[in-house]
Design a protein around this motif. Structure first.
Motif, PDB file in Angstrom:
ATOM      1  N   SER A 148     -33.609 -17.918 -38.597  1.00 50.60           N
ATOM      2  CA  SER A 148     -32.274 -18.364 -39.014  1.00 50.60           C
ATOM      3  C   SER A 148     -32.089 -18.356 -40.520  1.00 50.60           C
ATOM      4  CB  SER A 148     -32.010 -19.781 -38.493  1.00 50.60           C
ATOM      5  OG  SER A 148     -32.924 -20.703 -39.063  1.00 50.60           O
ATOM      6  N   GLY A 149     -33.135 -18.022 -41.265  1.00 51.71           N
ATOM      7  CA  GLY A 149     -33.060 -18.078 -42.720  1.00 51.71           C
ATOM      8  C   GLY A 149     -33.807 -19.285 -43.236  1.00 51.71           C
ATOM      9  N   ASP A 150     -33.549 -19.645 -44.485  1.00 53.12           N
ATOM     10  CA  ASP A 150     -34.332 -20.718 -45.083  1.00 53.12           C
ATOM     11  C   ASP A 150     -33.685 -21.180 -46.381  1.00 53.12           C
ATOM     12  OD1 ASP A 150     -36.397 -22.510 -45.424  1.00 53.12           O
ATOM     13  OD2 ASP A 150     -37.933 -21.011 -45.881  1.00 53.12           O
ATOM     14  N   VAL A 151     -34.076 -22.369 -46.813  1.00 53.60           N
ATOM     15  CA  VAL A 151     -33.883 -22.764 -48.204  1.00 53.60           C
ATOM     16  C   VAL A 151     -35.039 -22.124 -48.960  1.00 53.60           C
ATOM     17  CG1 VAL A 151     -33.875 -24.686 -49.830  1.00 53.60           C
ATOM     18  CG2 VAL A 151     -32.800 -24.945 -47.574  1.00 53.60           C
ATOM     19  N   ARG A 152     -34.740 -21.343 -49.976  1.00 56.75           N
ATOM     20  CA  ARG A 152     -35.787 -20.594 -50.662  1.00 56.75           C
ATOM     21  C   ARG A 152     -36.801 -21.523 -51.323  1.00 56.75           C
ATOM     22  NH1 ARG A 152     -31.421 -17.151 -52.172  1.00 56.75           N
ATOM     23  NH2 ARG A 152     -31.604 -15.091 -51.224  1.00 56.75           N
ATOM     24  N   PRO A 153     -38.080 -21.372 -50.998  1.00 56.68           N
ATOM     25  CA  PRO A 153     -39.092 -22.136 -51.730  1.00 56.68           C
ATOM     26  C   PRO A 153     -39.139 -21.678 -53.184  1.00 56.68           C
ATOM     27  CG  PRO A 153     -39.981 -21.258 -49.665  1.00 56.68           C
ATOM     28  CD  PRO A 153     -38.657 -20.581 -49.898  1.00 56.68           C
ATOM     29  N   LEU A 154     -39.614 -22.543 -54.061  1.00 62.46           N
ATOM     30  CA  LEU A 154     -39.865 -22.114 -55.425  1.00 62.46           C
ATOM     31  C   LEU A 154     -40.855 -20.964 -55.412  1.00 62.46           C
ATOM     32  CD1 LEU A 154     -40.247 -25.518 -57.325  1.00 62.46           C
ATOM     33  CD2 LEU A 154     -38.283 -23.969 -57.359  1.00 62.46           C
ATOM     34  N   SER A 155     -40.681 -20.013 -56.300  1.00 58.03           N
ATOM     35  CA  SER A 155     -41.593 -18.871 -56.357  1.00 58.03           C
ATOM     36  C   SER A 155     -42.965 -19.327 -56.843  1.00 58.03           C
ATOM     37  CB  SER A 155     -41.043 -17.804 -57.302  1.00 58.03           C
ATOM     38  OG  SER A 155     -42.019 -16.798 -57.528  1.00 58.03           O
ATOM     39  N   THR A 156     -44.007 -18.816 -56.204  1.00 56.95           N
ATOM     40  CA  THR A 156     -45.368 -19.165 -56.620  1.00 56.95           C
ATOM     41  C   THR A 156     -45.699 -18.641 -58.012  1.00 56.95           C
ATOM     42  OG1 THR A 156     -46.164 -17.224 -55.394  1.00 56.95           O
ATOM     43  CG2 THR A 156     -46.276 -19.346 -54.272  1.00 56.95           C
ATOM     44  N   THR A 157     -44.858 -17.759 -58.537  1.00 59.38           N
ATOM     45  CA  THR A 157     -45.098 -17.268 -59.897  1.00 59.38           C
ATOM     46  C   THR A 157     -44.939 -18.372 -60.945  1.00 59.38           C
ATOM     47  OG1 THR A 157     -42.795 -16.536 -60.122  1.00 59.38           O
ATOM     48  CG2 THR A 157     -44.384 -14.924 -59.297  1.00 59.38           C
ATOM     49  N   VAL A 158     -44.198 -19.452 -60.607  1.00 60.46           N
ATOM     50  CA  VAL A 158     -44.040 -20.543 -61.576  1.00 60.46           C
ATOM     51  C   VAL A 158     -45.360 -21.286 -61.781  1.00 60.46           C
ATOM     52  CG1 VAL A 158     -41.612 -20.823 -60.992  1.00 60.46           C
ATOM     53  CG2 VAL A 158     -43.318 -22.323 -59.920  1.00 60.46           C
ATOM     54  N   LEU A 159     -46.297 -21.086 -60.860  1.00 65.11           N
ATOM     55  CA  LEU A 159     -47.620 -21.697 -60.991  1.00 65.11           C
ATOM     56  C   LEU A 159     -48.624 -20.738 -61.615  1.00 65.11           C
ATOM     57  CD1 LEU A 159     -47.950 -23.515 -57.531  1.00 65.11           C
ATOM     58  CD2 LEU A 159     -47.137 -24.445 -59.704  1.00 65.11           C
ATOM     59  N   GLY A 160     -48.131 -19.572 -62.071  1.00 58.38           N
ATOM     60  CA  GLY A 160     -49.030 -18.583 -62.632  1.00 58.38           C
ATOM     61  C   GLY A 160     -49.801 -17.817 -61.584  1.00 58.38           C
ATOM     62  N   MET A 161     -49.290 -17.798 -60.360  1.00 58.62           N
ATOM     63  CA  MET A 161     -49.929 -17.103 -59.244  1.00 58.62           C
ATOM     64  C   MET A 161     -49.130 -15.852 -58.896  1.00 58.62           C
ATOM     65  SD  MET A 161     -50.516 -20.526 -56.911  1.00 58.62           S
ATOM     66  CE  MET A 161     -51.556 -19.737 -55.677  1.00 58.62           C
ATOM     67  N   ALA A 162     -49.760 -14.967 -58.142  1.00 62.99           N
ATOM     68  CA  ALA A 162     -49.031 -13.821 -57.610  1.00 62.99           C
ATOM     69  C   ALA A 162     -47.942 -14.321 -56.661  1.00 62.99           C
ATOM     70  CB  ALA A 162     -49.988 -12.884 -56.877  1.00 62.99           C
ATOM     71  N   ASP A 163     -46.911 -13.516 -56.480  1.00 54.23           N
ATOM     72  CA  ASP A 163     -45.824 -13.902 -55.586  1.00 54.23           C
ATOM     73  C   ASP A 163     -46.322 -13.917 -54.143  1.00 54.23           C
ATOM     74  OD1 ASP A 163     -43.277 -14.579 -54.748  1.00 54.23           O
ATOM     75  OD2 ASP A 163     -42.660 -12.489 -54.528  1.00 54.23           O
ATOM     76  N   ILE A 164     -46.251 -15.064 -53.498  1.00 55.85           N
ATOM     77  CA  ILE A 164     -46.713 -15.230 -52.119  1.00 55.85           C
ATOM     78  C   ILE A 164     -45.504 -15.571 -51.257  1.00 55.85           C
ATOM     79  CG2 ILE A 164     -48.174 -16.576 -50.557  1.00 55.85           C
ATOM     80  CD1 ILE A 164     -49.994 -17.108 -52.999  1.00 55.85           C
ATOM     81  N   PRO A 165     -45.137 -14.708 -50.313  1.00 53.92           N
ATOM     82  CA  PRO A 165     -43.981 -15.014 -49.462  1.00 53.92           C
ATOM     83  C   PRO A 165     -44.319 -16.083 -48.435  1.00 53.92           C
ATOM     84  CG  PRO A 165     -44.980 -12.944 -48.783  1.00 53.92           C
ATOM     85  CD  PRO A 165     -45.707 -13.371 -50.031  1.00 53.92           C
ATOM     86  N   PHE A 166     -43.337 -16.914 -48.123  1.00 49.83           N
ATOM     87  CA  PHE A 166     -43.504 -17.924 -47.085  1.00 49.83           C
ATOM     88  C   PHE A 166     -42.952 -17.365 -45.779  1.00 49.83           C
ATOM     89  CE2 PHE A 166     -44.031 -20.437 -50.858  1.00 49.83           C
ATOM     90  CZ  PHE A 166     -44.923 -21.444 -50.469  1.00 49.83           C
ATOM     91  N   THR A 167     -43.770 -17.400 -44.729  1.00 57.05           N
ATOM     92  CA  THR A 167     -43.455 -16.738 -43.466  1.00 57.05           C
ATOM     93  C   THR A 167     -42.984 -17.682 -42.370  1.00 57.05           C
ATOM     94  OG1 THR A 167     -45.726 -16.938 -42.669  1.00 57.05           O
ATOM     95  CG2 THR A 167     -45.186 -14.976 -43.991  1.00 57.05           C
ATOM     96  N   ALA A 168     -43.105 -18.994 -42.589  1.00 55.25           N
ATOM     97  CA  ALA A 168     -42.778 -20.019 -41.594  1.00 55.25           C
ATOM     98  C   ALA A 168     -43.774 -20.060 -40.444  1.00 55.25           C
ATOM     99  CB  ALA A 168     -41.365 -19.847 -41.048  1.00 55.25           C
ATOM    100  N   VAL A 169     -44.914 -19.411 -40.604  1.00 61.20           N
ATOM    101  CA  VAL A 169     -45.980 -19.552 -39.603  1.00 61.20           C
ATOM    102  C   VAL A 169     -46.490 -20.988 -39.609  1.00 61.20           C
ATOM    103  CG1 VAL A 169     -48.327 -18.858 -38.994  1.00 61.20           C
ATOM    104  CG2 VAL A 169     -46.651 -17.132 -39.677  1.00 61.20           C
ATOM    105  N   HIS A 170     -46.601 -21.561 -40.799  1.00 57.50           N
ATOM    106  CA  HIS A 170     -47.006 -22.960 -40.950  1.00 57.50           C
ATOM    107  C   HIS A 170     -45.786 -23.716 -41.453  1.00 57.50           C
ATOM    108  CE1 HIS A 170     -51.137 -21.496 -40.551  1.00 57.50           C
ATOM    109  NE2 HIS A 170     -50.811 -20.576 -41.441  1.00 57.50           N
TER     110      HIS A 170
END
Length: 210
Positions: A148-170
């Motif tokens: 159904s979509g999502d509220v976009r999580p903050l990008s993991t790049t703000v933590l100095g990490m590679a961009d990690i997509p959130f899949t809603a598996v967890h």
């Protein structure tokens, strides 16, 4: 998404992302270690499934570090952001919902969590508040549906990490009064226990709105 179960005004409404490095020593590190029951103390014998109940209790009290520590992990970095425009920070049917039912506030938190054995996970938490309980429950019925979509999580790049997509598996959500809390987690490095990654989302969804 797929559910498993069930401030200020003016220019201050949009706050800059604040990144905090955790566990670098001092009081913060001590607080993290005190609840984990790891090295130096009695080795925990309970499974994550058992320990998460203590973690939930800490989370409901607003103790995010203690909650993660109960799971045998520790927070290494975090970022927070407060906004007002939920429509601009969402997609899919969730965004369509906000087009006719605006939220009154959106707070987002992003955590990097280490398991002490080389595994790392990221945890996203979003608190969405509505004018009334009815709108909050209606939104819950939309966001908890897979795809159904999502509220976009903050990008993991703000933590100095590679961009990690959130899949809603967890994924986990909780609705209290006029606020729905949406929590998601993803592996971010090494081989974190999938049960831990799952528990992180369930526990994080108990955190009260900051």
């Amino acid at each position: 998404m797929a559910k498993k179960e069930s401030g200020g005004g003016g220019v201050a409404l949009v706050a800059a992302v604040l990144v905090v490095l955790a566990g670098a020593g001092g009081a913060g590190g001590a607080a993290l270690n005190s609840g984990a029951g790891g090295a130096g103390g009695a080795a925990p014998v309970e499974s994550i499934g058992v320990r998460k109940w203590d973690a939930k209790r800490s989370a409901r009290g607003g103790d995010v570090e203690g909650a993660v520590a109960h799971l045998g992990a520790r927070i290494t970095k975090q970022a927070v952001k407060q906004e007002l425009d939920c429509h601009a920070n969402s997609f899919g049917r969730v965004r369509d919902f906000f087009a006719h039912t605006p939220c009154t506030s959106l707070d987002r938190l992003l955590l990097a969590v280490g398991d002490g054995a080389g595994g790392e996970a990221v945890v996203s938490v979003a608190w969405v508040t509505f004018p009334g309980r009815r709108q909050a429950r209606q939104f819950e019925d939309v966001v908890d549906v897979h795809g159904s979509g999502d509220v976009r999580p903050l990008s993991t790049t703000v933590l100095g990490m590679a961009d990690i997509p959130f899949t809603a598996v967890h994924y986990w959500s909780e609705t209290v009064d006029t606020t729905i809390t949406i929590a998601e987690s993803e592996p971010a490095g090494g081989t974190p226990d999938p049960e831990l990654v799952d528990a992180l989302a369930e526990v994080a969804a108990q955190l009260p709105r900051p």
